[in-house]
Design a protein around this motif. Structure first.
Motif, PDB file in Angstrom:
ATOM      1  N   GLY A  69     -29.192  29.852  12.866  1.00  0.00           N
ATOM      2  CA  GLY A  69     -29.807  28.575  12.549  1.00  0.00           C
ATOM      3  C   GLY A  69     -30.537  28.007  13.753  1.00  0.00           C
ATOM      4  O   GLY A  69     -30.033  28.059  14.877  1.00  0.00           O
ATOM      5  N   VAL A  70     -31.716  27.469  13.520  1.00  0.00           N
ATOM      6  CA  VAL A  70     -32.534  26.897  14.583  1.00  0.00           C
ATOM      7  C   VAL A  70     -32.568  25.370  14.474  1.00  0.00           C
ATOM      8  O   VAL A  70     -32.324  24.665  15.452  1.00  0.00           O
ATOM      9  CB  VAL A  70     -33.972  27.453  14.508  1.00  0.00           C
ATOM     10  CG1 VAL A  70     -34.876  26.744  15.513  1.00  0.00           C
ATOM     11  CG2 VAL A  70     -33.962  28.954  14.746  1.00  0.00           C
ATOM     12  N   SER A  71     -32.869  24.871  13.285  1.00  0.00           N
ATOM     13  CA  SER A  71     -33.000  23.430  13.110  1.00  0.00           C
ATOM     14  C   SER A  71     -32.896  23.085  11.634  1.00  0.00           C
ATOM     15  O   SER A  71     -33.142  23.925  10.766  1.00  0.00           O
ATOM     16  CB  SER A  71     -34.346  22.950  13.663  1.00  0.00           C
ATOM     17  OG  SER A  71     -34.458  21.543  13.572  1.00  0.00           O
ATOM     18  N   CYS A  72     -32.529  21.825  11.378  1.00  0.00           N
ATOM     19  CA  CYS A  72     -32.434  21.359   9.997  1.00  0.00           C
ATOM     20  C   CYS A  72     -32.864  19.901   9.947  1.00  0.00           C
ATOM     21  O   CYS A  72     -32.652  19.152  10.909  1.00  0.00           O
ATOM     22  CB  CYS A  72     -31.001  21.517   9.495  1.00  0.00           C
ATOM     23  SG  CYS A  72     -30.804  21.230   7.723  1.00  0.00           S
ATOM     24  N   ILE A  73     -33.446  19.509   8.820  1.00  0.00           N
ATOM     25  CA  ILE A  73     -33.904  18.134   8.656  1.00  0.00           C
ATOM     26  C   ILE A  73     -33.416  17.614   7.303  1.00  0.00           C
ATOM     27  O   ILE A  73     -33.445  18.323   6.295  1.00  0.00           O
ATOM     28  CB  ILE A  73     -35.441  18.054   8.773  1.00  0.00           C
ATOM     29  CG1 ILE A  73     -35.923  16.601   8.783  1.00  0.00           C
ATOM     30  CG2 ILE A  73     -36.136  18.864   7.691  1.00  0.00           C
ATOM     31  CD1 ILE A  73     -37.380  16.453   9.232  1.00  0.00           C
ATOM     32  N   SER A  74     -32.969  16.368   7.305  1.00  0.00           N
ATOM     33  CA  SER A  74     -32.474  15.765   6.072  1.00  0.00           C
ATOM     34  C   SER A  74     -33.606  15.544   5.069  1.00  0.00           C
ATOM     35  O   SER A  74     -34.782  15.653   5.418  1.00  0.00           O
ATOM     36  CB  SER A  74     -31.794  14.437   6.391  1.00  0.00           C
ATOM     37  OG  SER A  74     -32.742  13.509   6.919  1.00  0.00           O
ATOM     38  N   SER A  75     -33.240  15.210   3.858  1.00  0.00           N
ATOM     39  CA  SER A  75     -34.246  15.062   2.803  1.00  0.00           C
ATOM     40  C   SER A  75     -35.259  13.955   3.117  1.00  0.00           C
ATOM     41  O   SER A  75     -36.450  14.086   2.816  1.00  0.00           O
ATOM     42  CB  SER A  75     -33.570  14.780   1.464  1.00  0.00           C
ATOM     43  OG  SER A  75     -32.746  13.629   1.556  1.00  0.00           O
ATOM     44  N   SER A  76     -34.801  12.901   3.759  1.00  0.00           N
ATOM     45  CA  SER A  76     -35.702  11.793   4.095  1.00  0.00           C
ATOM     46  C   SER A  76     -36.451  12.030   5.397  1.00  0.00           C
ATOM     47  O   SER A  76     -37.436  11.342   5.690  1.00  0.00           O
ATOM     48  CB  SER A  76     -34.912  10.496   4.224  1.00  0.00           C
ATOM     49  OG  SER A  76     -34.048  10.553   5.350  1.00  0.00           O
ATOM     50  N   ALA A  95     -35.434  27.664   4.515  1.00  0.00           N
ATOM     51  CA  ALA A  95     -34.594  27.760   3.329  1.00  0.00           C
ATOM     52  C   ALA A  95     -34.126  26.367   2.913  1.00  0.00           C
ATOM     53  O   ALA A  95     -34.080  25.441   3.737  1.00  0.00           O
ATOM     54  CB  ALA A  95     -33.397  28.673   3.594  1.00  0.00           C
ATOM     55  N   VAL A  96     -33.739  26.261   1.663  1.00  0.00           N
ATOM     56  CA  VAL A  96     -33.289  24.984   1.096  1.00  0.00           C
ATOM     57  C   VAL A  96     -31.781  24.857   1.251  1.00  0.00           C
ATOM     58  O   VAL A  96     -31.040  25.798   0.948  1.00  0.00           O
ATOM     59  CB  VAL A  96     -33.659  24.896  -0.391  1.00  0.00           C
ATOM     60  CG1 VAL A  96     -33.189  23.562  -0.982  1.00  0.00           C
ATOM     61  CG2 VAL A  96     -35.162  25.051  -0.575  1.00  0.00           C
ATOM     62  N   ASP A  97     -31.343  23.694   1.693  1.00  0.00           N
ATOM     63  CA  ASP A  97     -29.920  23.418   1.857  1.00  0.00           C
ATOM     64  C   ASP A  97     -29.397  22.738   0.600  1.00  0.00           C
ATOM     65  O   ASP A  97     -29.398  21.503   0.496  1.00  0.00           O
ATOM     66  CB  ASP A  97     -29.699  22.540   3.079  1.00  0.00           C
ATOM     67  CG  ASP A  97     -28.234  22.203   3.289  1.00  0.00           C
ATOM     68  OD1 ASP A  97     -27.953  21.354   4.154  1.00  0.00           O
ATOM     69  OD2 ASP A  97     -27.373  22.788   2.596  1.00  0.00           O
ATOM     70  N   PHE A  98     -28.919  23.521  -0.343  1.00  0.00           N
ATOM     71  CA  PHE A  98     -28.445  22.965  -1.603  1.00  0.00           C
ATOM     72  C   PHE A  98     -27.096  22.267  -1.454  1.00  0.00           C
ATOM     73  O   PHE A  98     -26.674  21.531  -2.337  1.00  0.00           O
ATOM     74  CB  PHE A  98     -28.376  24.058  -2.666  1.00  0.00           C
ATOM     75  CG  PHE A  98     -29.730  24.496  -3.146  1.00  0.00           C
ATOM     76  CD1 PHE A  98     -30.291  25.677  -2.690  1.00  0.00           C
ATOM     77  CD2 PHE A  98     -30.445  23.720  -4.030  1.00  0.00           C
ATOM     78  CE1 PHE A  98     -31.552  26.081  -3.128  1.00  0.00           C
ATOM     79  CE2 PHE A  98     -31.712  24.114  -4.475  1.00  0.00           C
ATOM     80  CZ  PHE A  98     -32.261  25.296  -4.014  1.00  0.00           C
ATOM     81  N   PHE A  99     -26.411  22.462  -0.322  1.00  0.00           N
ATOM     82  CA  PHE A  99     -25.160  21.761  -0.051  1.00  0.00           C
ATOM     83  C   PHE A  99     -25.414  20.425   0.635  1.00  0.00           C
ATOM     84  O   PHE A  99     -24.473  19.652   0.825  1.00  0.00           O
ATOM     85  CB  PHE A  99     -24.243  22.639   0.800  1.00  0.00           C
ATOM     86  CG  PHE A  99     -23.562  23.726   0.029  1.00  0.00           C
ATOM     87  CD1 PHE A  99     -24.238  24.876  -0.331  1.00  0.00           C
ATOM     88  CD2 PHE A  99     -22.236  23.602  -0.354  1.00  0.00           C
ATOM     89  CE1 PHE A  99     -23.622  25.888  -1.052  1.00  0.00           C
ATOM     90  CE2 PHE A  99     -21.604  24.606  -1.076  1.00  0.00           C
ATOM     91  CZ  PHE A  99     -22.299  25.747  -1.429  1.00  0.00           C
ATOM     92  N   ARG A 142     -23.800  27.837   8.866  1.00  0.00           N
ATOM     93  CA  ARG A 142     -23.418  28.354   7.539  1.00  0.00           C
ATOM     94  C   ARG A 142     -24.672  28.755   6.759  1.00  0.00           C
ATOM     95  O   ARG A 142     -25.185  27.990   5.941  1.00  0.00           O
ATOM     96  CB  ARG A 142     -22.607  27.316   6.769  1.00  0.00           C
ATOM     97  CG  ARG A 142     -21.252  27.017   7.384  1.00  0.00           C
ATOM     98  CD  ARG A 142     -20.549  25.915   6.614  1.00  0.00           C
ATOM     99  NE  ARG A 142     -20.252  26.321   5.246  1.00  0.00           N
ATOM    100  CZ  ARG A 142     -19.106  26.838   4.859  1.00  0.00           C
ATOM    101  NH1 ARG A 142     -18.138  27.049   5.743  1.00  0.00           N
ATOM    102  NH2 ARG A 142     -18.910  27.153   3.593  1.00  0.00           N
ATOM    103  N   THR A 143     -25.153  29.950   7.019  1.00  0.00           N
ATOM    104  CA  THR A 143     -26.348  30.406   6.306  1.00  0.00           C
ATOM    105  C   THR A 143     -26.098  30.489   4.804  1.00  0.00           C
ATOM    106  O   THR A 143     -27.034  30.406   4.020  1.00  0.00           O
ATOM    107  CB  THR A 143     -26.814  31.777   6.832  1.00  0.00           C
ATOM    108  OG1 THR A 143     -25.735  32.711   6.743  1.00  0.00           O
ATOM    109  CG2 THR A 143     -27.244  31.681   8.290  1.00  0.00           C
ATOM    110  N   SER A 144     -24.828  30.621   4.411  1.00  0.00           N
ATOM    111  CA  SER A 144     -24.509  30.702   2.985  1.00  0.00           C
ATOM    112  C   SER A 144     -24.777  29.393   2.250  1.00  0.00           C
ATOM    113  O   SER A 144     -24.829  29.375   1.023  1.00  0.00           O
ATOM    114  CB  SER A 144     -23.047  31.105   2.798  1.00  0.00           C
ATOM    115  OG  SER A 144     -22.185  30.178   3.442  1.00  0.00           O
ATOM    116  N   ASP A 145     -24.945  28.282   3.000  1.00  0.00           N
ATOM    117  CA  ASP A 145     -25.285  26.997   2.365  1.00  0.00           C
ATOM    118  C   ASP A 145     -26.739  26.966   1.915  1.00  0.00           C
ATOM    119  O   ASP A 145     -27.125  26.093   1.140  1.00  0.00           O
ATOM    120  CB  ASP A 145     -25.092  25.839   3.356  1.00  0.00           C
ATOM    121  CG  ASP A 145     -23.638  25.457   3.557  1.00  0.00           C
ATOM    122  OD1 ASP A 145     -23.385  24.529   4.342  1.00  0.00           O
ATOM    123  OD2 ASP A 145     -22.764  26.099   2.943  1.00  0.00           O
TER     124      ASP A 145
END
Length: 125
Positions: free
Chosen positions: A47-54, A97-101, A108-111
């Motif tokens: 994982g490199v980075s993630c951003i919330s929906s907003s 990728a989309v974080d459906f969790f 957790r790439t499985s998320d």
């Protein structure tokens, strides 16, 4: 059909910059956090980075903090990854990728699901 398409990769010298894009089709991105991951040859996807929906919350792997910036434009249904001060060790195929969790847990790439095909980033002189 839900699809993510990454673009913007390429060959860049150490210290250079690139901006990756992750464009969605078939669904609206703005309900979900989106993550960027990378995979170098012979290594596991990380994982490199993630951003919330907003877009109001972001997180980064320690290895890229201060150099990479994630952002999103929900009107364009696109998420970006701005990469500055690139190093040879950043060389990898980058995926979104989309974080459906909806938890932005980069470990957790499985998320994550609906992976794009990836875009190659090569940092070399």
């Amino acid at each position: 059909q839900l699809q993510l398409v990454e673009s913007g990769g390429g060959l860049v010298q150490p210290g250079g910059s690139l901006k990756l894009s992750c464009a969605a089709s078939g669904f609206t991105l703005d309900y979900y956090p989106i993550g960027w991951f990378r995979q170098a040859p012979g290594k596991e996807r990380e994982g490199v980075s993630c951003i919330s929906s907003s877009g109001g919350s972001t997180n980064y792997a320690d290895s890229v903090k201060g150099r990479f910036t994630i952002s999103r434009d929900n009107a364009r249904n696109t998420v970006y990854l701005r990469m500055n001060s690139l190093k040879p060790e950043d060389t990898a195929v980058y995926y979104c990728a989309v974080d459906f969790f909806r938890a932005c847990r980069l470990t957790r790439t499985s998320d994550f699901a609906s992976w794009g095909q990836g875009t190659q980033v090569t940092v070399s002189s």
